[in-house]
Design an enzyme around this catalytic site. Structure first.
Site, PDB file in Angstrom:
ATOM      1  N   GLY A  71       0.833  -1.187   0.000  1.00 53.98           N
ATOM      2  CA  GLY A  71       0.000   0.000   0.000  1.00 53.98           C
ATOM      3  C   GLY A  71       0.869   1.239   0.000  1.00 53.98           C
ATOM      4  N   CYS A  80       6.045   0.067   7.829  1.00 55.40           N
ATOM      5  CA  CYS A  80       5.640   1.210   7.005  1.00 55.40           C
ATOM      6  C   CYS A  80       6.825   1.666   6.164  1.00 55.40           C
ATOM      7  CB  CYS A  80       5.164   2.340   7.903  1.00 55.40           C
ATOM      8  SG  CYS A  80       4.604   3.779   6.986  1.00 55.40           S
ATOM      9  N   LEU A  81       6.557   1.941   4.891  1.00 56.66           N
ATOM     10  CA  LEU A  81       7.630   2.405   3.997  1.00 56.66           C
ATOM     11  C   LEU A  81       8.209   3.739   4.456  1.00 56.66           C
ATOM     12  CD1 LEU A  81       5.910   1.490   0.614  1.00 56.66           C
ATOM     13  CD2 LEU A  81       7.912   0.357   1.582  1.00 56.66           C
ATOM     14  N   GLN A 135       2.894   9.970   1.622  1.00 54.24           N
ATOM     15  CA  GLN A 135       4.188   9.276   1.650  1.00 54.24           C
ATOM     16  C   GLN A 135       5.071   9.640   0.466  1.00 54.24           C
ATOM     17  OE1 GLN A 135       2.278   5.196   2.442  1.00 54.24           O
ATOM     18  NE2 GLN A 135       4.229   5.056   3.503  1.00 54.24           N
ATOM     19  N   HIS A 166      -4.470   0.986   7.683  1.00 50.90           N
ATOM     20  CA  HIS A 166      -3.141   1.612   7.740  1.00 50.90           C
ATOM     21  C   HIS A 166      -3.082   2.797   6.766  1.00 50.90           C
ATOM     22  CE1 HIS A 166       1.438   1.110   8.083  1.00 50.90           C
ATOM     23  NE2 HIS A 166       1.302   1.948   7.068  1.00 50.90           N
ATOM     24  N   GLU A 167      -3.599   2.602   5.535  1.00 57.36           N
ATOM     25  CA  GLU A 167      -3.532   3.670   4.520  1.00 57.36           C
ATOM     26  C   GLU A 167      -4.444   4.840   4.881  1.00 57.36           C
ATOM     27  OE1 GLU A 167      -1.097   3.521   2.634  1.00 57.36           O
ATOM     28  OE2 GLU A 167      -0.766   1.395   2.999  1.00 57.36           O
ATOM     29  N   HIS A 187      -2.872   7.002   7.282  1.00 57.28           N
ATOM     30  CA  HIS A 187      -1.882   7.898   6.664  1.00 57.28           C
ATOM     31  C   HIS A 187      -2.541   9.189   6.182  1.00 57.28           C
ATOM     32  CE1 HIS A 187       2.099   6.141   6.455  1.00 57.28           C
ATOM     33  NE2 HIS A 187       1.664   4.993   5.983  1.00 57.28           N
TER      34      HIS A 187
END
Ligand code: NI
Length: 177
Positions: free
Chosen positions: A46, A106-107, A51, A148-149, A152
């Site tokens: 994702g 997480c990226l 991000q 999670h997204e 964000h």
């Protein structure tokens, strides 16, 4: 298409509530395609627009549903196809009472993973890439990735909700998003 650079903490945009998408033009289509490419290249399951330093309510998700849910399944079984979602201005409309723990990374927070409690299933109202309303029902890991997204897009990170966080060892295999 082009790869976009993924920003990391403490980049302030990761802490801001993103602005709703209002224009479904050619630039938005390019941005979505770039996000899909960037997510795949990372690799991640994702990616949310903040991000890549863009404060817009937009996220992409790609995951093979059921991958982690059916542990008894034959390992030789053919891999389930991945499902791709584009979420624009998403809102969680319903959540299951049932919550489940799972390990997330997480990226935008390299080198840290954590155990996070999420709703097992959710319903989401969003717009698709052409601006049409969609209603999505997801559960299991797909529901976890969606939560999670959507976090964000509200400036919330998994570390805010984690029961504990740690540095991953080689045994920790975690999808990133
Ligand atoms: Ni993330």
């Amino acid at each position: 298409m082009a790869l976009r650079q993924i920003v990391h903490l403490p980049e302030p945009i990761l802490r801001r509530k993103a602005k709703p998408v209002t224009r479904f033009d050619k630039d938005l289509q390019t941005l979505i395609d770039d996000m899909i490419e960037t997510m795949r290249e990372a690799p991640g399951v994702g990616l949310a627009a903040p991000q890549i330093n863009i404060s817009q309510q937009l996220a992409v998700v790609e995951y093979a549903e059921g991958e982690e849910d059916d542990e008894e399944e034959n390992e030789d079984a053919p891999a389930k196809p991945k499902k791709l979602y584009v979420l624009i201005n998403p809102e969680i409309a319903k959540v299951s009472d049932e919550k489940v723990m799972g390990v997330e990374g997480c990226l935008s927070i390299p080198g840290l993973i954590g155990e996070v409690e999420r709703h097992e299933a959710i319903q989401v109202k969003a717009l698709n890439r052409h601006g049409s309303p969609v209603k999505l029902k997801v559960d299991g890991w797909m529901a976890r990735i969606f939560q999670h997204e959507i976090d964000h897009l509200n400036g919330v990170l998994f570390t805010d909700k984690a029961a504990r966080v740690w540095k991953p060892s080689e045994d920790d295999q975690t999808e990133l998003d």
